[in-house]
Motif scaffolding. Structure first.
Motif, short mmCIF file in Angstrom:
data_model
loop_
_atom_site.label_atom_id
_atom_site.label_comp_id
_atom_site.label_asym_id
_atom_site.label_seq_id
_atom_site.Cartn_x
_atom_site.Cartn_y
_atom_site.Cartn_z
N ASN A 1 -0.82 -4.30 -0.06
CA ASN A 1 -0.69 -5.33 -1.21
C ASN A 1 -0.27 -6.86 -0.57
O ASN A 1 0.08 -6.82 0.61
CB ASN A 1 0.61 -4.63 -1.73
N ILE A 2 -0.90 -7.67 -1.36
CA ILE A 2 -0.79 -8.94 -0.91
C ILE A 2 0.30 -9.74 -1.62
O ILE A 2 0.22 -11.03 -1.82
CB ILE A 2 -2.09 -9.91 -1.13
N ASP A 3 1.05 -9.11 -2.58
CA ASP A 3 1.94 -9.61 -3.32
C ASP A 3 3.34 -10.13 -2.85
O ASP A 3 4.03 -10.78 -3.63
CB ASP A 3 2.15 -8.89 -4.62
N GLY A 4 3.69 -9.78 -1.53
CA GLY A 4 4.88 -10.29 -1.13
C GLY A 4 6.18 -9.65 -1.67
O GLY A 4 7.40 -10.02 -1.23
N LEU A 5 6.03 -8.49 -2.42
CA LEU A 5 7.08 -7.98 -3.17
C LEU A 5 8.01 -7.30 -2.28
O LEU A 5 9.37 -7.07 -2.52
CB LEU A 5 6.60 -7.09 -4.30
N HIS A 6 7.56 -6.34 -1.18
CA HIS A 6 8.41 -5.80 -0.33
C HIS A 6 9.41 -6.85 0.23
O HIS A 6 10.62 -6.49 0.37
CB HIS A 6 7.64 -4.99 0.91
N GLN A 7 8.85 -7.94 0.95
CA GLN A 7 9.81 -8.98 1.48
C GLN A 7 10.59 -9.63 0.48
O GLN A 7 11.71 -9.77 0.66
CB GLN A 7 8.85 -9.99 1.95
N LEU A 8 10.28 -9.70 -0.91
CA LEU A 8 11.30 -10.46 -1.80
C LEU A 8 12.11 -9.40 -2.03
O LEU A 8 13.51 -9.88 -2.42
CB LEU A 8 10.26 -10.69 -3.12
N ALA A 9 11.87 -7.94 -1.93
CA ALA A 9 12.98 -7.01 -2.37
C ALA A 9 13.96 -6.97 -1.16
O ALA A 9 15.09 -6.64 -1.45
CB ALA A 9 12.12 -5.60 -2.69
N GLY A 10 13.57 -7.15 -0.10
CA GLY A 10 14.50 -7.25 1.32
C GLY A 10 14.16 -6.18 2.30
O GLY A 10 14.67 -6.30 3.24
N SER A 11 13.03 -5.89 2.19
CA SER A 11 12.62 -5.04 3.43
C SER A 11 12.46 -5.98 4.85
O SER A 11 11.59 -6.98 4.17
CB SER A 11 11.13 -4.15 2.92
N SER A 12 12.50 -5.42 5.68
CA SER A 12 12.48 -6.39 6.82
C SER A 12 11.43 -6.41 7.78
O SER A 12 10.86 -7.44 8.21
CB SER A 12 13.84 -6.21 7.76
N ASP A 13 10.83 -5.18 7.90
CA ASP A 13 9.65 -4.96 8.81
C ASP A 13 8.44 -4.64 7.85
O ASP A 13 8.11 -3.52 7.63
CB ASP A 13 10.01 -4.11 9.78
N VAL A 14 7.62 -5.66 7.40
CA VAL A 14 6.40 -5.27 6.61
C VAL A 14 5.01 -5.82 7.29
O VAL A 14 4.81 -7.16 7.39
CB VAL A 14 6.70 -5.92 5.30
N ILE A 15 4.20 -4.86 7.44
CA ILE A 15 2.79 -5.04 7.94
C ILE A 15 1.87 -5.49 6.82
O ILE A 15 1.71 -4.41 6.01
CB ILE A 15 2.33 -3.99 9.04
N GLU A 16 1.31 -6.68 6.71
CA GLU A 16 0.50 -6.96 5.68
C GLU A 16 -0.73 -6.57 6.00
O GLU A 16 -1.74 -7.54 6.52
CB GLU A 16 0.88 -8.36 5.20
N PHE A 17 -1.45 -5.41 5.83
CA PHE A 17 -2.53 -4.95 6.31
C PHE A 17 -3.67 -5.98 5.83
O PHE A 17 -4.81 -6.08 6.61
CB PHE A 17 -2.72 -3.51 5.84
N HIS A 18 -3.64 -6.31 4.70
CA HIS A 18 -4.76 -7.11 3.90
C HIS A 18 -4.31 -8.49 3.84
O HIS A 18 -4.89 -9.25 2.72
CB HIS A 18 -5.19 -6.51 2.43
N GLY A 19 -3.22 -8.85 4.35
CA GLY A 19 -3.02 -10.16 4.45
C GLY A 19 -1.98 -10.53 3.51
O GLY A 19 -1.41 -9.69 2.63
N SER A 20 -1.82 -11.84 2.97
CA SER A 20 -0.88 -12.32 2.02
C SER A 20 -1.26 -13.45 0.99
O SER A 20 -1.90 -14.23 1.30
CB SER A 20 0.30 -12.69 2.63
N PHE A 21 -1.04 -13.18 -0.49
CA PHE A 21 -1.45 -14.21 -1.40
C PHE A 21 -0.45 -15.17 -1.51
O PHE A 21 -0.08 -16.12 -2.10
CB PHE A 21 -1.69 -13.47 -2.59
N ALA A 22 0.90 -14.98 -0.69
CA ALA A 22 2.25 -15.83 -0.88
C ALA A 22 1.56 -17.02 -0.14
O ALA A 22 2.63 -18.10 -0.21
CB ALA A 22 3.17 -15.09 -0.36
#
Ligand code: OAD
Length: 249
Positions: free
Chosen positions: A103-124
């Protein structure tokens, strides 16, 4: 269903290295439509016409008007749901280390997950095609399309378009983690887009237990997944986290 939740919770509670692969399904309860299936994005627009890098480079204004501006509006408003929060809670139990997300939505990081690999990059973030400046999406001005950087260059989202490569460091790290984990959660992905769909297969072939959460069967369900928890990410992850916490308490 309770039995299988308890079994999966016990596997998670005794895991040595648990990682998670997520897809668009985990963000459906945040109001972001998936790419495939009823009511999905690719039902309304043709990805080859609007999400291919060649289409973007040929006519950025058309792609911004027809696809990206609407996507930015949607993502600007979206908030994490119980599914994202469930994965944060699993991290807090000391079990979940890393999320690989398509996902490119950044919602894992916004929720507070600390180690997120953005496989398809980010729209943030948006990146200038001319000077390579990278700025938060919320700071770009869409009153004129395509949006432009101070240097005059056109902004593009910092995500992977069709026809582009997966960021090599993300691909390498994801493959390594998949080969080393002993349990993998696979949440809300149709598992049809490569190379992301290979990640659970790599884990499985190295001996990991695969726990899949999805309301619908996927190509993984029959052969690759050891356990299939049928249901939405928010509901299933909430139940799973409760069950893991009961074991820990
Ligand atoms: P898809 O849209 O292909 O699949 C979404 C999956 O989520 C389906 O299997 C649904 O059954 C499931 N689902 C729907 N609602 C759910 C819910 N509430 N909870 C849990 N699961 C739910 O999305 P992805 O597999 O992420 O790539 O798609 C992979 C890639 O295809 C995307 O990253 C994107 C797209 O083209 C690029 O743009 C490069």
């Amino acid at each position: 269903m309770n039995d299988i939740i308890d079994t999966c919770a016990a596997i998670i509670a005794s895991s040595r290295s648990l990682i998670c692969l997520t897809g668009a399904g985990i963000s459906v309860e945040s109001g972001i439509p998936p790419f495939r299936g009823p009511g999905s994005l690719w039902e309304t627009i043709d990805p080859m016409e609007f999400a291919h890098i060649q289409s973007f480079m040929k006519n950025p204004e058309r792609i911004w008007r027809g696809f990206l501006a609407g996507m930015k509006d949607l993502l600007d408003k979206a908030m994490p749901n119980d599914g994202h929060q469930g994965l944060v809670a699993l991290e807090q139990t000391g079990r979940l280390s890393t999320i690989i997300t398509q996902n490119i939505d950044g919602l894992h990081q916004l929720a507070g997950s600390s180690d997120v690999i953005e496989f398809h990059g980010s729209f943030a973030y948006q990146r200038c095609l001319l000077c390579d400046r990278r700025i938060p999406s919320k700071d770009i001005d869409l009153s004129r399309l395509p949006p432009r950087c101070d240097c005059g260059g056109i902004f593009r989202p910092d995500c992977v378009f069709f026809g582009e490569m997966i960021p090599p460091d993300c691909l390498t790290r994801s493959r390594e983690l998949a080969a080393l984990c002993d349990v993998m959660l696979v949440v809300g992905t149709s598992a049809v887009v490569q190379p992301a769909a290979m990640i659970p297969v790599i884990a499985k072939s190295n001996g990991a237990i695969i726990i899949e959460i999805n309301p619908e069967p996927t190509p993984l369900s029959a052969k690759t997944s050891d356990y299939v928890l049928k249901g939405t990410a928010g509901k299933v992850l909430t139940a799973l986290v409760d069950a893991v916490n009961r074991i820990h308490s």
